[in-house]
Write a protein that holds these residues in place. Structure first.
Motif, PDB file in Angstrom:
ATOM      1  N   ALA A  90       0.827  -1.202   0.000  1.00  0.00           N
ATOM      2  CA  ALA A  90       0.000   0.000   0.000  1.00  0.00           C
ATOM      3  C   ALA A  90       0.858   1.248   0.000  1.00  0.00           C
ATOM      4  O   ALA A  90       0.607   2.201  -0.753  1.00  0.00           O
ATOM      5  N   LEU A  91       1.923   1.229   0.833  1.00  0.00           N
ATOM      6  CA  LEU A  91       2.791   2.414   0.898  1.00  0.00           C
ATOM      7  C   LEU A  91       3.447   2.664  -0.459  1.00  0.00           C
ATOM      8  O   LEU A  91       3.481   3.800  -0.955  1.00  0.00           O
ATOM      9  N   LEU A  92       3.942   1.550  -1.071  1.00  0.00           N
ATOM     10  CA  LEU A  92       4.566   1.705  -2.400  1.00  0.00           C
ATOM     11  C   LEU A  92       3.572   2.293  -3.390  1.00  0.00           C
ATOM     12  O   LEU A  92       3.903   3.208  -4.159  1.00  0.00           O
ATOM     13  N   GLY A  93       2.361   1.753  -3.343  1.00  0.00           N
ATOM     14  CA  GLY A  93       1.336   2.269  -4.238  1.00  0.00           C
ATOM     15  C   GLY A  93       1.064   3.732  -3.971  1.00  0.00           C
ATOM     16  O   GLY A  93       0.944   4.543  -4.901  1.00  0.00           O
ATOM     17  N   GLY A  94       1.004   4.077  -2.677  1.00  0.00           N
ATOM     18  CA  GLY A  94       0.738   5.473  -2.318  1.00  0.00           C
ATOM     19  C   GLY A  94       1.844   6.386  -2.828  1.00  0.00           C
ATOM     20  O   GLY A  94       1.588   7.449  -3.401  1.00  0.00           O
ATOM     21  N   ILE A  95       3.090   5.936  -2.647  1.00  0.00           N
ATOM     22  CA  ILE A  95       4.214   6.769  -3.111  1.00  0.00           C
ATOM     23  C   ILE A  95       4.146   6.933  -4.625  1.00  0.00           C
ATOM     24  O   ILE A  95       4.283   8.040  -5.159  1.00  0.00           O
ATOM     25  N   ASP A 127      -1.885   3.172 -14.729  1.00  0.00           N
ATOM     26  CA  ASP A 127      -2.433   2.688 -13.460  1.00  0.00           C
ATOM     27  C   ASP A 127      -1.373   2.022 -12.598  1.00  0.00           C
ATOM     28  O   ASP A 127      -1.671   1.074 -11.861  1.00  0.00           O
ATOM     29  N   LEU A 128      -0.173   2.504 -12.659  1.00  0.00           N
ATOM     30  CA  LEU A 128       0.888   1.860 -11.881  1.00  0.00           C
ATOM     31  C   LEU A 128       0.648   1.868 -10.385  1.00  0.00           C
ATOM     32  O   LEU A 128       1.043   0.930  -9.702  1.00  0.00           O
ATOM     33  N   PRO A 129       0.038   2.914  -9.821  1.00  0.00           N
ATOM     34  CA  PRO A 129      -0.190   2.884  -8.371  1.00  0.00           C
ATOM     35  C   PRO A 129      -1.071   1.706  -7.970  1.00  0.00           C
ATOM     36  O   PRO A 129      -0.940   1.190  -6.861  1.00  0.00           O
ATOM     37  N   GLU A 130      -1.958   1.260  -8.866  1.00  0.00           N
ATOM     38  CA  GLU A 130      -2.823   0.147  -8.501  1.00  0.00           C
ATOM     39  C   GLU A 130      -2.200  -1.177  -8.911  1.00  0.00           C
ATOM     40  O   GLU A 130      -2.271  -2.156  -8.177  1.00  0.00           O
ATOM     41  N   GLY A 131      -1.595  -1.153 -10.084  1.00  0.00           N
ATOM     42  CA  GLY A 131      -0.882  -2.302 -10.641  1.00  0.00           C
ATOM     43  C   GLY A 131      -1.210  -3.658 -10.039  1.00  0.00           C
ATOM     44  O   GLY A 131      -0.442  -4.171  -9.241  1.00  0.00           O
ATOM     45  N   GLU A 132      -2.359  -4.244 -10.420  1.00  0.00           N
ATOM     46  CA  GLU A 132      -2.789  -5.482  -9.782  1.00  0.00           C
ATOM     47  C   GLU A 132      -1.715  -6.547  -9.787  1.00  0.00           C
ATOM     48  O   GLU A 132      -1.534  -7.279  -8.812  1.00  0.00           O
ATOM     49  N   SER A 133      -0.979  -6.641 -10.902  1.00  0.00           N
ATOM     50  CA  SER A 133      -0.024  -7.737 -11.015  1.00  0.00           C
ATOM     51  C   SER A 133       1.207  -7.506 -10.145  1.00  0.00           C
ATOM     52  O   SER A 133       1.903  -8.455  -9.804  1.00  0.00           O
ATOM     53  N   GLU A 134       1.489  -6.257  -9.774  1.00  0.00           N
ATOM     54  CA  GLU A 134       2.699  -5.991  -8.993  1.00  0.00           C
ATOM     55  C   GLU A 134       2.374  -5.643  -7.543  1.00  0.00           C
ATOM     56  O   GLU A 134       3.002  -6.152  -6.614  1.00  0.00           O
ATOM     57  N   LEU A 135       1.399  -4.767  -7.380  1.00  0.00           N
ATOM     58  CA  LEU A 135       1.122  -4.249  -6.041  1.00  0.00           C
ATOM     59  C   LEU A 135      -0.246  -4.698  -5.541  1.00  0.00           C
ATOM     60  O   LEU A 135      -0.805  -4.111  -4.634  1.00  0.00           O
ATOM     61  N   ILE A 136      -0.810  -5.734  -6.150  1.00  0.00           N
ATOM     62  CA  ILE A 136      -2.123  -6.266  -5.814  1.00  0.00           C
ATOM     63  C   ILE A 136      -3.198  -5.231  -6.128  1.00  0.00           C
ATOM     64  O   ILE A 136      -3.869  -5.309  -7.123  1.00  0.00           O
ATOM     65  N   LEU A 137      -3.276  -4.168  -5.310  1.00  0.00           N
ATOM     66  CA  LEU A 137      -4.154  -3.070  -5.702  1.00  0.00           C
ATOM     67  C   LEU A 137      -3.590  -1.738  -5.173  1.00  0.00           C
ATOM     68  O   LEU A 137      -4.304  -0.777  -4.989  1.00  0.00           O
ATOM     69  N   GLY A 138      -2.274  -1.737  -4.917  1.00  0.00           N
ATOM     70  CA  GLY A 138      -1.627  -0.497  -4.508  1.00  0.00           C
ATOM     71  C   GLY A 138      -2.190   0.057  -3.222  1.00  0.00           C
ATOM     72  O   GLY A 138      -2.401  -0.665  -2.252  1.00  0.00           O
ATOM     73  N   TYR A 139      -2.449   1.340  -3.225  1.00  0.00           N
ATOM     74  CA  TYR A 139      -2.879   2.011  -1.992  1.00  0.00           C
ATOM     75  C   TYR A 139      -4.240   1.528  -1.507  1.00  0.00           C
ATOM     76  O   TYR A 139      -4.630   1.805  -0.392  1.00  0.00           O
ATOM     77  N   MET A 140      -4.968   0.796  -2.363  1.00  0.00           N
ATOM     78  CA  MET A 140      -6.305   0.362  -1.955  1.00  0.00           C
ATOM     79  C   MET A 140      -6.292  -1.020  -1.333  1.00  0.00           C
ATOM     80  O   MET A 140      -7.337  -1.511  -0.926  1.00  0.00           O
ATOM     81  N   VAL A 141      -5.095  -1.633  -1.235  1.00  0.00           N
ATOM     82  CA  VAL A 141      -5.075  -3.067  -0.935  1.00  0.00           C
ATOM     83  C   VAL A 141      -5.717  -3.392   0.407  1.00  0.00           C
ATOM     84  O   VAL A 141      -6.363  -4.424   0.566  1.00  0.00           O
ATOM     85  N   GLU A 142      -5.569  -2.512   1.384  1.00  0.00           N
ATOM     86  CA  GLU A 142      -6.126  -2.815   2.695  1.00  0.00           C
ATOM     87  C   GLU A 142      -7.522  -2.232   2.888  1.00  0.00           C
ATOM     88  O   GLU A 142      -8.003  -2.130   3.996  1.00  0.00           O
ATOM     89  N   TYR A 143      -8.141  -1.792   1.798  1.00  0.00           N
ATOM     90  CA  TYR A 143      -9.473  -1.205   1.934  1.00  0.00           C
ATOM     91  C   TYR A 143     -10.522  -2.183   1.459  1.00  0.00           C
ATOM     92  O   TYR A 143     -10.301  -2.998   0.565  1.00  0.00           O
ATOM     93  N   SER A 144     -11.668  -2.076   2.076  1.00  0.00           N
ATOM     94  CA  SER A 144     -12.758  -2.945   1.662  1.00  0.00           C
ATOM     95  C   SER A 144     -14.058  -2.170   1.826  1.00  0.00           C
ATOM     96  O   SER A 144     -14.082  -1.091   2.421  1.00  0.00           O
ATOM     97  N   GLY A 145     -15.081  -2.707   1.255  1.00  0.00           N
ATOM     98  CA  GLY A 145     -16.409  -2.121   1.453  1.00  0.00           C
ATOM     99  C   GLY A 145     -16.513  -0.710   0.921  1.00  0.00           C
ATOM    100  O   GLY A 145     -15.991  -0.377  -0.144  1.00  0.00           O
TER     101      GLY A 145
END
Lengths: 370, 640, 183, 100
Positions: free
Chosen positions: A156-161, A234-252
């Motif tokens: 998530a941090l990597l995605g955020g950065i 869409d590198l910040p999200e990059g599903e294949s690398e960062l799963i979902l980036g800054y959103m990875v720990e979010y739900s709902g």
């Protein structure tokens, strides 16, 4: 007081337009991509088979527009251990809020006269609207940045950065494109910009900004896509690398807010492009009193109808552009991060600077835009 | 009548180019180039000088050439314009300097043929000539001072040319320091003139302008200025009391001695007095001092020369003595006679030194006359030219020295200085004695040359002998331009100079023939005595020296003047420097102040460093206190 | 500017500023600072300093503060636990700050602010036109010098922050070896 | 119209809070932020006075202050990173190399 009420109504209207566009984009995301990729797409949720009984094909429309949000908003709101609870909750709001408040400055129609009262079809008639846009877009960075940081997760941090760096980098290109536009129209007021795009050149060509500032159009288009963090940026999200980036720990609901932010930004980009370059609510050859066709024919149109035609024209243009953006999303492959940065700093920024320079020369040479 | 003549600048430009060439390229381009350029530039300058001199001769009496250069100093109403000026006086001087100088340069090519440092040597020589030419050509006293200092510097450089020998370097330093004492007087003299004129609103140092305003200078100021300037002249021209450097200057290469003694430097004082004749005419007391010092020096140096064994030292004291004559002349008011003697002296003394150099060269550096003798046959050209020069210096009638020395003695007598005349006449006898002593000991009698040197004693190469022959011709006939009044063209020299230095006005009537006969007779007596002592009875001097040992030693040790100076000047100076200034002032007061300041700072720093915690917040806190203070002050201002 | 808005913004900015100083977590401090900046930006706009107000939001809050955020992340700073710093400094610092505030407060008694102020602004005051006119005429040299300052800052920041690469270290080593060899 | 005194008082309050933060916080990053607070307090004073005087000069100065603050942040943060790399700390009282 009336003014305030009208403003509030218009603002709600505008935000609703934005939200509905986002919903449309969500649908387009599902079904459009399926179309492009030669598959059916969302197809399971047809409540009581309602549509099928009428002999309609299963469009999955209910699934997308109703079931998805229902599911998202009823899911458990999970906050990971060690996360910053306050910021974790605040981040989606910080991301979405600046985008939504930006919609209010976009003029979606000319003045409309109802029951003897004239209303300007722009929620907030700021005389420094162009600056306001840049400010809210700039503030939008904090949502994703803090979302990534507050999750207490490396991905998530990597995605955020990544998201932060990308957004502030492309903000510059975007700002330069908008500066060139401001110089061309000589005003910061978006409604005035749209007004000055009325009329024709050479008897037939609409006076759209696209024909004056083609380079700025391309710059703003590119930067806008990058700002909304959509493919190919869409590198910040990059599903294949960062799963979902800054959103990875979010739900709902929170995750939905982030998703929504992206769609709303896309819609916003489309609106800005329309406002700056495609004549906003202007309908080609349509004046206050009706159509003035190139041949010299005049078709009279009622004033109220002219206003409504303007709103429709604006919406049509925005939808078409949104569709184009969706097309781009499913057509182009993702950049590598260094390519992204190189494109931003070595491609768009110098081009934007050159564009500003050339525009400045022309504006001065032709005696100013006023 | 003044005529602008820009080519005058060339007289300075050529030697200057020589200096630059020899200094920067000489060592690199080799001996051939240096041998060509070093004397070459002097001959070019000589040619230009001759051109200028011929122009002057062609002009009506009192004509002068000038060449303005640029404005040098500008300070309020005082400004110095640099310019060159050649009139009859400086024309004669510039001819002597470039002419004799050229031949000395040419001679040096042969003399320095075996020295490694030829490029440096010719650099100095050219610079020396350049400085002297600046001195002579200057149209104002300040520019003259530049040349004055320049020759002082060059004499130092050349005397200490072989600087690896500590004694030589010491002698160079001695010349420089003694000159400095005189120069201090010279500067004060310049300032005296300047202030005397400025007092009347005339700000100038130009000779012509000073002369035209000479009436403004009072007798007292003129006397003071004259004496101060003469102090400078005693330094430069080796008069009592500052003559001590000149004999020691003999350690330099012999052409240098020739240049110093004949063409340049030592004549500067005489030239200066003649140039400022109008000033000295205002101050009879100063004139009397000049004449007295001159006569005393002439006699005094002559007596020392009698006993010296070193060939160059004899010549050196003879120079001092002859310079004394010149000052006797100019001090008596016979300026033309003094300058005339400068010219003839340049011929024969230059020749004498070059001949002595030739002898030394032949004997591989031997300078002691006790180790010479019977060289007449081996060095014929040297012998004959030196013999002619000796006849000239001893004032044998017909030779150049006769005419000039006669005029000086005549001037001394006719101006009323009987005792000074007598002293000069006796000195003529002394001169005859020591000069012929030199000739006899060197070229006649038994050979006392060391055996291993004897077999390769040889005559010098033509590059050295040609200057000897040329100078010998001038030494012989150069005096004829100043024939006695009424004979052929009469006293042409004095007439030529008279527009510049004025005519000599006798105060006492005398018979020139009578005076001349007495002086010549005394000279002949001296020669005769030398003949008796050194050829007929070679034992006689030894006996005399033994009998009058005290006197002999006193003479041999130069009256112990150096020792006297050591005792009354040098040693007290050293004592004060060391005991008072060094131990007292320097170590206690100055060092104490410096170290004390250091100690205070160190102690203060030791105390203050505790405040430096390195923590930026502490500093910020103190800063904040300051801000609070400033705000409080403004608050006070507002509330009040 | 309505008085109500002013009081709201004043309270917000003071609370946020206190947040900058009192928060333990640097990221929270930073967010508080951003909030302060935005409140002040609105105060600017409320006083017709429109361009400067928006610039404050765009450049200060939107870009410079992001830089701070990056650095906090880069250094991976822990949350400070327990009281930090010198107690004495805190005590005397607070006292000094209180003294300064008291002094300034005395200055600000309305009867003392006896300047002649006009509350009416000429048309276009604070607009981009007016700002540019002033900036590019009276303050042109300062403006140009500022551009040089920014360039210098960029170069300085790059020079300070970049790490020496292995290749450069190797090169330096070889260079010094060459020098030693030559000597 | 809000009284100028209140605007200046707000400016003074923010400034003083910044000073206090600079003095009492150990983290040099937070100290840096306190400096930004002080700068902004002064900016507010400039804009308020300029607005009351009807001149643009106050705003121009704020413009320059912002530029300088940006340059200062770039260099200052780079210095902080350098310090952290070599000393592994950002606490002001650990960075006391410049003392006797």
């Amino acid at each position: 007081m009336t003014e305030l009420v009208v403003g509030a109504i218009e603002a709600i209207l505008m935000v609703l337009i934005g939200l509905h566009l986002s919903i449309f984009l969500l649908y387009f995301e599902r079904k459009g991509s399926a179309l492009i990729q030669d598959r059916v797409g969302a197809n399971r949720a047809a409540i009581t088979g309602f549509g099928r009984k009428l002999g309609m094909p299963n469009l999955g429309i209910v699934n997308t527009l109703v079931a998805d949000p229902l599911k998202l908003f009823t899911k458990e709101d999970f906050v990971p251990e060690g996360a910053d609870h306050f910021l974790h909750g605040l981040a989606p709001f910080l991301a979405l809020f600046p985008v939504l408040v930006t919609f209010v400055v976009i003029p979606f129609g000319d003045t409309i006269t109802i029951a003897g009262q004239t209303f300007n079809l722009q929620a907030a008639n700021l005389n420094a609207a162009a600056l306001y846009l840049l400010a809210t877009i700039g503030i939008g960075v904090y949502g994703v940045a803090l979302g990534g940081w507050a999750s207490n997760n490396r991905w998530a941090l990597l995605g955020g950065i990544r998201a932060t760096a990308q957004m502030i980098s492309y903000e510059i290109a975007m700002g330069l494109a908008i500066v060139a536009v401001i110089m061309t129209y000589g005003t910061l007021d978006l409604q005035e910009m749209v007004r000055s795009q009325g009329g024709v050149w050479f008897g037939f060509l609409p006076r759209w900004g696209l024909f004056v500032q083609p380079l700025a159009f391309i710059l703003l288009l590119t930067a806008g896509v990058a700002e909304s963090k959509r493919v190919p940026f869409d590198l910040p999200e990059g599903e294949s690398e960062l799963i979902l980036g800054y959103m990875v720990e979010y739900s709902g609901g929170k995750q939905a807010a982030f998703m929504f932010t992206d769609f709303a930004e896309q819609a916003l980009t489309a609106m800005l492009l329309v406002t700056f370059f495609l004549g906003g609510w202007q309908v080609p050859w349509l004046y206050r009193d009706g159509f003035h066709l190139p041949g010299g024919h005049i078709i009279a149109v009622a004033p109220l109808l002219v206003s409504i035609l303007g709103i429709v024209s604006f919406l049509v243009k925005v939808v078409v552009l949104c569709a184009f953006l969706g097309l781009v999303r499913w057509t182009l492959p993702r950049f590598r991060y260094d390519q992204l940065m190189r494109l931003g700093w070595k491609g768009l920024v110098p081009l934007g600077l050159a564009n500003v320079l050339v525009t400045a020369f022309i504006v001065v040479a032709t005696g100013g835009a006023h | 009548m003044n005529v602008e003549f820009a080519a005058l600048a060339l007289i300075l430009v050529f030697p200057a180019l020589g200096v630059i060439f020899n200094l920067f390229f000489g060592a690199r381009l080799g001996r051939g180039a240096v041998n060509l350029v070093g004397p070459g530039v002097m001959f070019l300058a000589f040619a230009v000088s001759t051109w200028a001199f011929v122009k002057i001769l062609a002009m009506p009496a009192g004509g002068a050439l000038y060449c303005p250069l640029w404005r040098w100093i500008e300070a309020g109403s005082f400004h110095v314009e640099l310019g060159l000026r050649v009139d009859a006086l400086s024309g004669v001087m510039v001819m002597v300097v470039t002419g004799v100088g050229s031949f000395i340069h040419l001679y040096s090519v042969g003399y320095m043929a075996h020295d490694e440092d030829y490029a440096r040597f010719f650099t100095y020589m050219n610079l020396f000539a350049l400085s002297m030419l600046i001195l002579v050509l200057a149209d104002n006293i300040l520019m003259m001072f530049v040349g004055w200092e320049g020759v002082g510097l060059c004499s130092y450089l050349l005397i200490a040319f072989w600087y690896t020998n500590p004694e030589f370097a010491y002698n160079g330093r001695k010349a420089f320091i003694v000159n400095r004492i005189g120069d201090a007087g010279f500067v004060l003299g310049i300032l005296t003139i300047l202030s005397a004129l400025a007092h009347h609103g005339v700000w100038t140092l130009n000779f012509v302008e000073i002369q035209s305003h000479a009436g403004l200078i009072g007798t007292t100021a003129a006397t003071a200025a004259g004496l101060l300037l003469f102090l400078g002249a005693t330094g430069k021209s080796a008069q009592i009391p500052l003559y001590v450097w000149l004999p020691d200057a003999m350690v330099g290469p012999t052409p240098v001695s020739a240049l110093i003694h004949a063409a340049t430097m030592v004549t500067a004082g005489v030239y200066m007095v003649a140039r400022l004749n109008f000033l000295y005419m205002l101050a009879p007391d100063a004139m009397a001092v000049v004449a007295t010092i001159g006569a005393l020096t002439a006699f005094f140096a002559g007596t020392i020369a009698i006993v010296q064994p070193d060939i160059k030292r004899v010549l050196a004291y003879s120079t001092v003595s002859q310079l004394g004559y010149m000052f006797l002349g100019v001090g008596s008011g016979a300026f033309a006679a003094g300058i005339f003697h400068v010219m003839t002296h340049a011929f024969f003394k230059g020749l004498l030194f070059l001949c002595a150099g030739s002898v030394i060269h032949a004997l591989e550096g031997e300078q002691d006359m006790n180790k010479m003798g019977a060289l007449r046959k081996r060095l014929p050209i040297t012998f004959w030219t030196m013999f002619i020069a000796t006849l000239a210096i001893t004032a044998v009638p017909g030779f150049s020295g006769y005419f000039s020395k006669d005029l000086i003695l005549e001037g001394a007598y006719e101006s009323g200085h009987f005792w000074l005349w007598l002293l000069g006449a006796i000195t003529a006898g002394v001169t005859g004695f020591y000069m012929f002593r030199l000739i006899f000991m060197t070229f006649f009698g038994e050979s006392r040359v060391e055996a291993d040197k004897l077999h390769h004693v040889h005559e010098s190469p033509p590059v050295m002998t040609i200057p000897l022959i040329v100078l010998a011709v001038f030494a012989a006939i150069g005096g004829w331009v100043g024939l006695p009044e009424g004979l052929l063209w009469g006293d042409a020299f004095a007439r030529f100079l008279s527009p510049v230095v004025g005519n000599f006005k006798p105060a006492v009537e005398a018979s020139p023939a009578m005076l001349s006969a007495i002086a010549t007779g005394l000279g002949g007596l001296g020669i005769l005595l030398a003949y008796v002592c050194y050829l007929r009875m070679p034992g006689l001097p030894v006996i005399a020296a033994w009998r009058a040992k005290a006197l002999y030693d006193l003479l041999l040790e130069k009256y112990r003047i150096d020792e006297l100076y050591n005792l009354i000047v040098t040693r007290p100076l050293f004592f004060i420097s060391d005991q008072v200034l060094n131990r007292g002032v320097d170590r206690m007061v100055i060092d104490g102040a410096a170290n004390g300041a250091g100690l205070v700072v160190e102690a203060g720093g030791e105390a203050a460093r505790r405040a430096e915690t390195g923590n930026v917040q502490h500093y910020a806190f103190v800063y904040l206190l300051g801000v609070i203070g400033i705000v409080a002050y403004y608050l006070y201002l507002v509330i009040r | 500017m309505p008085a109500g808005l002013f009081w709201f913004l004043a309270a917000l900015s003071i609370l946020a500023a206190l947040g900058v100083v009192l928060q333990r977590n640097p990221v929270h401090c930073l967010l508080a600072l951003v909030l302060t900046l935005l409140a002040i930006a609105v105060l600017f706009i409320g006083q017709d300093a429109i361009v400067v107000g928006f610039l404050q939001a765009i450049v200060y809050a939107g870009a410079v503060m992001v830089l701070f955020l990056f650095v906090i992340w880069l250094l991976n700073l822990p949350v400070e636990s327990g009281p930090t710093g010198h107690l004495a400094l805190k005590l005397f610092g607070t006292l000094a700050v209180a003294a300064l505030l008291a002094e300034l407060a005395v200055f600000l008694v309305p009867s003392r602010l006896q300047l002649k102020f006009s509350s009416a602004h000429a048309a276009g005051y604070g607009s981009i036109d007016a700002l540019s006119q002033t900036l590019f005429s009276e303050y042109l040299i300062a403006f140009e010098v500022t551009s040089v300052l920014l360039l210098v800052a960029v170069i300085g920041a790059v020079a300070l922050a970049r790490r020496t690469t292995q290749a450069e270290l190797q090169e330096r080593k070889e260079a010094s070896a060459r020098v030693e060899k030559a000597a | 119209m809000v009284s100028l005194s209140w605007l200046m008082a707000l400016s003074a309050a923010i400034f003083v809070i910044g000073v206090g933060g600079f003095l009492t916080r150990r983290n040099i990053l937070v100290m840096f932020m306190s400096i930004e607070l002080m700068l902004n307090a002064v900016n507010l004073a400039f804009v308020s006075l300029g607005s009351r005087l009807g001149t643009m000069d106050g705003q121009v100065i704020v413009f320059f202050v912002m530029t300088v603050a940006a340059a200062e942040a770039a260099v200052g943060l780079a210095i902080i990173i350098s310090i952290f790399r070599s000393r592994e700390t950002v606490h002001a009282d650990d960075l006391t190399l410049l003392k006797w």
